[in-house]
Design an enzyme around this catalytic site. Structure first.
Site: not given
Length: 182
Positions: A66, A70
């Site tokens: 993740y 990002k």
């Protein structure tokens, strides 16, 4: 759209937790931007607002894939802003921290995450985040980190990365079950 997975990296599924996560969180963001940008450039105006996450500023254990997606979204947003700003297009990155949304119920059932999450009791409402995004739409700015105190953590991470590494190292040594499984 965005998806996440909270788990030690070695437990990530190659297809869902790495490939699909990066496809949704980064590639799709770039593809949508690629489709709308020509219309903005033709008008020499527009505002692209990318919802990133504080995970694009602070790479923590348990959110490795993740955070990578990002950080990629952050790099894309910053590079695009520098590319199109002289052409009349504004580009903003929004970096929300923990919020009470459906997202948290779909990230996995990792025990270490649950204990870390209990420390961060504060949760923004989705309505609060939406109001802040509307503010950025009305008064464009480079970025918005919410809640405000995550800015302090980000500055601390920037100035004292070794201390943050030590904090995360301590968290991992305490919570990773690999040594107990042997």
């Amino acid at each position: 759209a965005g998806i996440g997975r909270v788990e030690w990296f070695e437990n990530h599924s190659l297809e869902r937790d790495i490939n699909t996560l990066v496809q949704v969180n980064l590639i799709a963001l770039m593809q949508v931007t690629h489709e709308v940008l020509p219309y903005m450039l033709a008008r020499r105006e527009g505002h692209i607002i990318n919802m990133i996450s504080v995970a694009g500023l602070l790479a923590s254990p348990l959110i490795t894939s993740y955070a990578a997606s990002k950080y990629g979204a952050r790099g894309f947003t910053d590079a695009l802003r520098r590319e199109v700003a002289p052409l009349g297009i504004k580009v903003s990155g929004i970096y929300p921290g923990p919020a009470s949304t459906e997202f948290g119920s779909h990230v996995g059932k990792n025990e270490a995450y649950r204990s870390a999450r209990s420390v961060l009791k504060f949760r923004m409402t989705s309505e609060y985040v939406a109001r802040r995004v509307v503010e950025v739409a009305k008064r464009p700015r480079r970025s918005l980190i919410i809640p405000w105190w995550f800015r302090i953590i980000f500055v601390f991470e920037t100035l004292f990365p070794v201390v943050m590494d030590w904090i995360y190292y301590s968290f991992t040594r305490k919570n990773h079950k690999l040594d107990e499984e042997k």
